[in-house]
Write a protein that holds these residues in place. Structure first.
Motif, PDB file in Angstrom:
ATOM      1  N   GLU A 422       0.518  -1.587  -0.220  1.00  0.00           N
ATOM      2  CA  GLU A 422      -0.341   0.017   0.212  1.00  0.00           C
ATOM      3  C   GLU A 422       1.119   1.155   0.250  1.00  0.00           C
ATOM      4  O   GLU A 422       0.194   2.034  -0.166  1.00  0.00           O
ATOM      5  CB  GLU A 422      -1.195  -0.073   0.782  1.00  0.00           C
ATOM      6  N   ASN A 423       2.416   1.120  -0.404  1.00  0.00           N
ATOM      7  CA  ASN A 423       3.068   2.392  -0.036  1.00  0.00           C
ATOM      8  C   ASN A 423       2.790   3.013  -1.643  1.00  0.00           C
ATOM      9  O   ASN A 423       2.980   2.466  -2.495  1.00  0.00           O
ATOM     10  CB  ASN A 423       4.418   1.257  -0.093  1.00  0.00           C
ATOM     11  N   PRO A 424       2.589   4.345  -1.372  1.00  0.00           N
ATOM     12  CA  PRO A 424       2.361   5.213  -2.313  1.00  0.00           C
ATOM     13  C   PRO A 424       3.078   5.795  -3.068  1.00  0.00           C
ATOM     14  O   PRO A 424       2.795   6.219  -4.394  1.00  0.00           O
ATOM     15  CB  PRO A 424       1.040   5.916  -1.927  1.00  0.00           C
ATOM     16  N   TYR A 425       4.336   5.846  -2.711  1.00  0.00           N
ATOM     17  CA  TYR A 425       5.380   6.147  -3.677  1.00  0.00           C
ATOM     18  C   TYR A 425       6.091   5.923  -4.705  1.00  0.00           C
ATOM     19  O   TYR A 425       6.172   4.368  -4.289  1.00  0.00           O
ATOM     20  CB  TYR A 425       6.227   7.438  -2.105  1.00  0.00           C
ATOM     21  N   THR A 426       6.682   5.922  -5.386  1.00  0.00           N
ATOM     22  CA  THR A 426       7.633   6.045  -5.929  1.00  0.00           C
ATOM     23  C   THR A 426       9.344   5.947  -5.116  1.00  0.00           C
ATOM     24  O   THR A 426       9.235   7.026  -4.685  1.00  0.00           O
ATOM     25  CB  THR A 426       8.360   6.048  -7.292  1.00  0.00           C
ATOM     26  N   LYS A 561      -3.154   9.545  -3.299  1.00  0.00           N
ATOM     27  CA  LYS A 561      -4.367   8.505  -4.311  1.00  0.00           C
ATOM     28  C   LYS A 561      -5.997   8.692  -4.592  1.00  0.00           C
ATOM     29  O   LYS A 561      -6.392   8.260  -3.732  1.00  0.00           O
ATOM     30  CB  LYS A 561      -3.709   7.790  -4.208  1.00  0.00           C
ATOM     31  N   VAL A 562      -6.453   9.164  -5.568  1.00  0.00           N
ATOM     32  CA  VAL A 562      -8.043   9.532  -5.650  1.00  0.00           C
ATOM     33  C   VAL A 562      -8.347   8.732  -6.915  1.00  0.00           C
ATOM     34  O   VAL A 562      -7.759   8.208  -7.871  1.00  0.00           O
ATOM     35  CB  VAL A 562      -8.737  10.669  -5.687  1.00  0.00           C
ATOM     36  N   THR A 563      -9.344   7.427  -6.786  1.00  0.00           N
ATOM     37  CA  THR A 563      -9.710   7.427  -8.363  1.00  0.00           C
ATOM     38  C   THR A 563     -11.163   7.830  -8.717  1.00  0.00           C
ATOM     39  O   THR A 563     -12.149   8.287  -7.897  1.00  0.00           O
ATOM     40  CB  THR A 563     -10.253   5.885  -7.922  1.00  0.00           C
ATOM     41  N   ILE A 564     -11.118   8.495  -9.572  1.00  0.00           N
ATOM     42  CA  ILE A 564     -12.369   9.290 -10.149  1.00  0.00           C
ATOM     43  C   ILE A 564     -12.390   8.033 -11.418  1.00  0.00           C
ATOM     44  O   ILE A 564     -12.320   7.070 -12.484  1.00  0.00           O
ATOM     45  CB  ILE A 564     -11.920  10.113 -10.669  1.00  0.00           C
ATOM     46  N   PRO A 565     -14.130   8.472 -12.104  1.00  0.00           N
ATOM     47  CA  PRO A 565     -14.278   7.557 -13.325  1.00  0.00           C
ATOM     48  C   PRO A 565     -13.833   7.774 -14.309  1.00  0.00           C
ATOM     49  O   PRO A 565     -13.164   8.814 -14.695  1.00  0.00           O
ATOM     50  CB  PRO A 565     -16.018   8.022 -13.332  1.00  0.00           C
ATOM     51  N   ILE A 593      -1.852  11.288 -13.754  1.00  0.00           N
ATOM     52  CA  ILE A 593      -3.369  10.067 -14.218  1.00  0.00           C
ATOM     53  C   ILE A 593      -2.764   9.160 -14.556  1.00  0.00           C
ATOM     54  O   ILE A 593      -2.547   9.180 -16.138  1.00  0.00           O
ATOM     55  CB  ILE A 593      -4.044  11.107 -14.631  1.00  0.00           C
ATOM     56  N   ASN A 594      -3.317   7.998 -14.701  1.00  0.00           N
ATOM     57  CA  ASN A 594      -3.266   6.571 -15.196  1.00  0.00           C
ATOM     58  C   ASN A 594      -3.990   5.797 -15.280  1.00  0.00           C
ATOM     59  O   ASN A 594      -4.889   5.960 -14.076  1.00  0.00           O
ATOM     60  CB  ASN A 594      -2.192   5.765 -13.888  1.00  0.00           C
ATOM     61  N   GLU A 595      -4.842   5.319 -15.925  1.00  0.00           N
ATOM     62  CA  GLU A 595      -6.147   4.514 -16.016  1.00  0.00           C
ATOM     63  C   GLU A 595      -5.797   3.357 -16.245  1.00  0.00           C
ATOM     64  O   GLU A 595      -4.879   2.666 -17.012  1.00  0.00           O
ATOM     65  CB  GLU A 595      -6.323   4.902 -17.984  1.00  0.00           C
ATOM     66  N   VAL A 596      -6.768   3.067 -15.332  1.00  0.00           N
ATOM     67  CA  VAL A 596      -6.632   1.701 -14.454  1.00  0.00           C
ATOM     68  C   VAL A 596      -7.935   1.037 -14.398  1.00  0.00           C
ATOM     69  O   VAL A 596      -8.185   1.305 -13.916  1.00  0.00           O
ATOM     70  CB  VAL A 596      -5.864   1.171 -13.195  1.00  0.00           C
ATOM     71  N   ASP A 597      -8.549  -0.283 -15.317  1.00  0.00           N
ATOM     72  CA  ASP A 597      -9.696  -0.749 -15.703  1.00  0.00           C
ATOM     73  C   ASP A 597     -10.886   0.121 -15.325  1.00  0.00           C
ATOM     74  O   ASP A 597     -11.642   0.585 -15.382  1.00  0.00           O
ATOM     75  CB  ASP A 597      -9.779  -1.352 -14.306  1.00  0.00           C
ATOM     76  N   LEU A 605       1.135  14.790  -5.382  1.00  0.00           N
ATOM     77  CA  LEU A 605       1.957  14.565  -4.840  1.00  0.00           C
ATOM     78  C   LEU A 605       2.599  16.341  -5.048  1.00  0.00           C
ATOM     79  O   LEU A 605       3.139  17.374  -5.937  1.00  0.00           O
ATOM     80  CB  LEU A 605       3.460  14.390  -5.551  1.00  0.00           C
ATOM     81  N   GLY A 606       2.255  16.727  -3.279  1.00  0.00           N
ATOM     82  CA  GLY A 606       3.759  18.014  -3.001  1.00  0.00           C
ATOM     83  C   GLY A 606       3.345  18.544  -1.545  1.00  0.00           C
ATOM     84  O   GLY A 606       3.220  17.005  -0.897  1.00  0.00           O
ATOM     85  N   THR A 607       4.256  19.329  -1.138  1.00  0.00           N
ATOM     86  CA  THR A 607       4.830  19.984   0.170  1.00  0.00           C
ATOM     87  C   THR A 607       3.506  20.665   0.974  1.00  0.00           C
ATOM     88  O   THR A 607       3.484  20.379   2.103  1.00  0.00           O
ATOM     89  CB  THR A 607       6.171  20.735   0.413  1.00  0.00           C
TER      90      THR A 607
END
Length: 776
Positions: A422-426, A561-565, A593-597, A605-607
């Motif tokens: 579940e680590n969100p970072y690269t 991280k958020v998921t949108i339609p 933004i990555n399109e997945v399924d 990402l921000g400070t």
């Protein structure tokens, strides 16, 4: 002429086979074979010069492994459409084979030798690196090169408690063990791999299982060699030796070397003393003897030095720096050493020091893997740098060495399974080796663990690593396993065994054996002693930082991280990326933004928490969908004659028309009698108007209905010519309508009937307030 092709088959026992073929390709090489498993085919060739170059006193062996993109039916990426420098994956395969083959050539064989292995055809179900060692050894087996013994390599995995030889990539993803083992018929020579916290006993079982499979592959090479006809080993000029000179050197130098090795001194002090002995001994020879045998004297001095140091360990149980065989050098650590990095740690063990840094990013910073045999990306990767000053030397920098790639990969494999899914970072870890005298790769693992925890990465468990050595004497049967070896002990020893793990099990290992016939008894002792050592080191790490920091540093980027339609991805990006670019600039964030399924996975990402929240608010406004019957707070942003345009407070940018008829239960002559610019109030969402197909909200629906209120008939039931009911909106534009009268009359000449009849037949769009564009 039709070639005479000779082929041997290896049965893996589960329906899969491996074939070794020779006689068809590359016949001018000293040895050439094609190894095939499924549709994967590797061509291995070996060529060696007939004589050594003058002045060469080592084996100039080049082992090269390359994967051709054509083998997978692909084009090379990048601007130049051809294969260029080897990838890290190819370099790692070269190292796997090189480490097994190199010790098996005679020590006095110094002719230029090149072993080349090429992937000519790829199969998605076959991992070709597991076949490379077999191919190289088979090519050598049918050549006339001097070669001590045949070898092979296999990959072993374990799925649901069952061991598998040379698994597919899909099988490997289900496995808790991924180990490459290289061996001869009677001895393990190399082990490397990663594990998911297995025990020392389980590791031994995996090695034994792999060794049995290797014996079958070596037997097939022997059959191939017999079918081809074993060639007579080529003659070569052997190294000159003189027993008289050796005896004299040993008499003059052995006791002095033994005494220095027994003192327990630091690296530079010891090196200076050894160098002084060398000069003293040379001074005892005449000038004529030095001219005639100077090279032999230098060689024998090194040999005697090695013998003396080994005997100090076996006789006295002490080592070059005075430690006992199982003793770990002093350790000190520090975290948060570098103020501007996202995480940092300094790890020092004796005369070895590594400074590790952690950098956090989005999926855009993932390490892209593009090879003929593998495509994908790594969200956790580690880079290892070994500058020459770390050993007190001045050398030119020639880019990243194979050693740096290999050591970095070992440390990466040691740590990667402890990074939670579940680590969100690269995450990029970089290890800068600042001092080196024994196992900088294990120092990298320790420094990397601390740096990751300092950065706020919620590691499952901390990981430590240790390098083990072996000194053995075949004549007397004595042996000693050394914990936390020095550089000199690595050089003169018989084994280099690196093990990493948590308190609960092994996560990675790398072992090189320099002697024949390593007993499993010794290997078990080394693993047991290694466990004690790495647990000791682990204790030192947790004294400094016992758990990951609960949050990333204040100046580190935060990621949400958020998921949108999927339907809203375009709206968030905007035409030509305008929306997302302006949003990033205004909020100081990075948005990916990555399109997945068919869903949009958005990384922010921000400070600045405020900047991140502004992006989240914008996303909420873009994907906002009101629910029928729910109430929402709105703000008036525009006034019209036929209503007010209002904006949802919780979804800025989302606007809707509040029609004049929905302002109040009482008749509203002017919109401004009820609302004005900037007014904030609640409305009820009615849904989509079936006539206009537009969203409809009502203010009056949230207000109590006046007593005795009588519903007026629907507007569409009243005469269309009664335009005064529209609040004078038409009157305000009447001139415009009159001015366009001639144009309208011209259109009535068409066979479509009078305009008034057509107008009365068509329902009006109430939400548009009788807009002339709708009527026209």
């Amino acid at each position: 002429m039709i070639p005479n092709v000779i082929k041997e088959t290896i049965d893996l026992g589960d329906g899969r086979t491996i074939t070794i073929e020779t006689g068809k390709l590359a016949k001018q090489a000293d040895g050439a074979v094609v190894v095939q498993m499924g549709n994967a085919m590797l061509l291995a060739t070996v060529v060696s010069a007939r004589s050594a170059s003058p002045g060469i006193d080592f084996l100039p062996l080049t082992l090269d492994y390359r994967e051709k993109f054509a083998a997978a039916g692909r084009f090379p990426g990048g601007f130049f459409k051809r294969e260029a420098r080897p990838s890290d994956g190819e370099v790692l395969t070269m190292r796997l084979v090189d480490r097994v083959l190199r010790p098996l050539f005679p020590k006095d064989y110094h002719a230029e030798t090149q072993v080349m292995i090429q992937l000519m055809s790829h199969d998605d179900e076959v991992m070709p690196d597991a076949l490379a060692g077999l191919a190289a050894s088979a090519a050598l087996s049918i050549s006339d090169l001097p070669f001590e013994t045949l070898i092979s390599e296999v990959r072993v995995a374990r799925i649901d408690g069952q061991f598998i030889i040379n698994p597919s990539k899909a099988q490997l993803e289900q496995s808790d063990i991924d180990m490459m083992i290289g061996a001869s018929m009677d001895s393990i020579a190399m082990v490397e791999g990663e594990m998911k916290e297995i025990s020392e006993l389980e590791m031994i079982e995996a090695i034994k299982f792999a060794h049995e499979a290797i014996k079958v592959q070596i037997a097939a090479q022997e059959r191939l060699q017999a079918a081809v006809g074993k060639k007579e080993v080529r003659t070569y000029e052997e190294e000159r030796n003189d027993d008289t000179v050796l005896a004299k050197v040993k008499e003059l130098a052995y006791d002095k070397y033994f005494a220095i090795a027994s003192e327990g001194s630091a690296k530079h002090e010891r090196s200076e003393k050894f160098a002084a002995v060398k000069e003293e001994v040379k001074a005892l020879f005449t000038e004529e003897e030095l001219i005639e045998n100077g090279d032999l004297i230098s060689k024998y001095l090194s040999k005697v030095n090695k013998e003396a140091v080994r005997n100090v360990i076996l006789d006295n149980g002490t080592r070059l720096d005075g430690r006992k065989t199982n003793e770990i050098r002093p350790i000190w650590c520090e975290v948060d050493y570098l103020p501007s990095t996202h995480g940092s740690a300094l790890f020092t063990r004796g005369e070895t020091q590594a400074l590790a840094t952690v950098t956090l990013g989005t999926s855009r910073e993932a390490n892209i893997i593009d090879r003929p045999t593998e495509q994908g990306e790594e969200k956790f990767y580690l880079h290892y740098n070994f500058p020459p000053f770390s050993t007190g030397e001045a050398k030119p920098l020639r880019g990243t060495s194979r050693r740096e790639v290999g050591h970095g990969n070992l440390a990466q494999r040691a740590l990667k399974n402890m990074i939670p899914d579940e680590n969100p970072y690269t995450v990029r870890v970089v290890s800068e080796v600042l001092e080196s005298n024994g196992s900088s790769s294990m120092a990298t693992v320790c420094a990397g663990t601390l740096a990751l925890m300092d950065a706020g990465i919620q590691m499952k468990k901390p990981v430590s690593g240790i390098a083990m050595g072996l000194i053995s004497d075949d004549e007397t049967g004595r042996w000693a396993v050394l914990s936390d070896i020095l550089g000199d002990e690595d050089h003169l020893g018989d084994m280099d065994f690196k093990v990493t793990g948590t308190a609960d099990g092994i996560t990675a290992c790398q072992m090189d054996i320099k002697i024949k016939g390593l007993k499993y008894e010794i290997m078990e002792k080394a693993l047991e002693q290694a466990r004690d050592g790495r647990l000791h080191i682990l204790g030192k790490l947790v004294e400094v930082l016992d758990a990951p920091r609960p949050e990333v540093k204040r100046h580190s980027p935060k990621i949400i991280k958020v998921t949108i339609p999927g339907a809203f991805i375009g709206a968030l990006i905007g035409p030509g990326g305008k929306v997302i670019q302006e949003l990033q600039k205004a909020t100081g964030t990075t948005i990916v933004i990555n399109e997945v399924d068919e869903q949009g996975e958005v990384e922010i990402l921000g400070t600045s928490p405020e900047g991140i929240q502004a992006v989240l608010n914008k996303i909420d406004s873009i994907i906002f969908k009101p629910t029928v019957g729910e109430s929402y707070t709105v703000k008036v942003i525009k006034l019209l004659d036929f209503g007010a345009v209002v904006e949802y407070i919780d979804a800025p940018g989302n606007e809707v028309l509040l029609h004049v008829s929905e302002l109040d239960w009482a008749r509203t002559e002017n919109v401004t009698d009820v609302v004005n610019m900037g007014d904030v109030f609640d409305v009820k969402y009615i849904g989509i108007d079936p006539k206009t197909r537009k969203e409809k909200v009502s203010r009056k629906a949230l207000m109590p209905k006046p007593e005795g209120y009588k519903e007026r008939p629907p507007r569409e039931d009243r005469p269309r010519d009664d335009r005064n009911d529209r609040g004078g909106f038409r009157d305000n534009r009447g001139g415009g309508r009159d001015n366009r009268g001639n144009g309208r009359d011209d259109r009535n000449s068409r066979d479509r009937g009078p305009r008034e009849e057509r107008r009365n037949d068509t329902p009006r769009n109430e939400n548009n307030g009788g807009d002339t564009n709708q009527e026209s």
